[in-house]
Write an enzyme that holds these catalytic residues in place. Sequence first.
Site, short mmCIF file in Angstrom:
data_model
loop_
_atom_site.label_atom_id
_atom_site.label_comp_id
_atom_site.label_asym_id
_atom_site.label_seq_id
_atom_site.Cartn_x
_atom_site.Cartn_y
_atom_site.Cartn_z
N SER A 135 -4.36 -9.61 -3.95
CA SER A 135 -2.92 -9.60 -4.15
C SER A 135 -2.25 -9.49 -2.79
CB SER A 135 -2.53 -8.40 -5.03
OG SER A 135 -1.12 -8.22 -5.05
N TYR A 148 -2.12 0.43 -7.66
CA TYR A 148 -2.45 -1.00 -7.64
C TYR A 148 -2.80 -1.45 -6.23
CZ TYR A 148 -2.18 -5.97 -8.78
OH TYR A 148 -2.48 -7.31 -8.97
#
Length: 230
Positions: A135, A148
Site C-alpha cells: 500500500s 494498517y
Amino acid sequence: MRNIVVTGCSRGLGEALVRFFGANGERVIGCSRSIDRMETLGAELGGDHDFSSVDVSDDEEVRPWVARIVNRYGPPDLLINNAAVIAPNAPLWEVSRADFDQVIDVNIKGVANVLRYFLPSMIERRKGVVVNFSSGWGRSTSPEVAAYCASKWAIEGLTQSLAQELPEGMAAIAVNPGIIDTEMLQSCFGAGASHYPGASEWIRSAGPFFAGLSAAQNGCSLTVPGAMEE
C-alpha cells in the site's frame, strides 16, 4: 492455461483480478471468508475455476485448502496475496485490541499462512511469482491508520526477505495498487473515496501489469502503472 491464485476475492480489487484473469483464459483459484460470494463467482465464471470459503488468518483452514488445490491443479504460476482488513479510523491508543489483532492476523499472518503451504510446491518446480499487496501506507504513514500502516510496512520487509530466499526462476514482489474507491477506502475517506477510480477502471491497467510480472522483478517494490498515489 496458468494457475492464478487470488486471496480475498469476494469484492473490490480481488474480485476485479479474478474476473480479469478468468476472462483471459487463465484458471482462477480464489478464496475469501464469504461462502455466498465464492459460490456466486464460481457460478458466474463457470469453467475450470475454483472458489472456496477460507479465512487466511486461520492456519488450520489454509493448510487443507492449499493441499487440495495443489493436488488437483498443481502449484500456482501467480499467487496474489490480496486479502486484507483495516481498523476503524482512530488514534492508535483508541484502537481496540480486537481490531488491532484482526489487522495483524489477516494482513501479516494471513499472508504467511498462505505462503507457508503454497511455496514448497512452487519451489520444487522452481517457478512462480508471488505478489504481496502492499500500500502507499506501506511506504508512508498517515494518522489514525497506524495498525494498517504497520501491517503493510511489515509486508514490504517480509517480501524483500522472501525474495532473497527464493531460488532463481521465482519472484516475490510487493505491489502498491494505488488509491482505489473500494469499501476499505470508503471506511477511511468517507465520501472522499468517490474522487478516486473504482476497481473496474483500475483493472484496465492493473490486469495486464499483474499478468506480465516475472522473475525479473524479484525483490522489487512496485506500484501499478497509472495508479493514483498520495
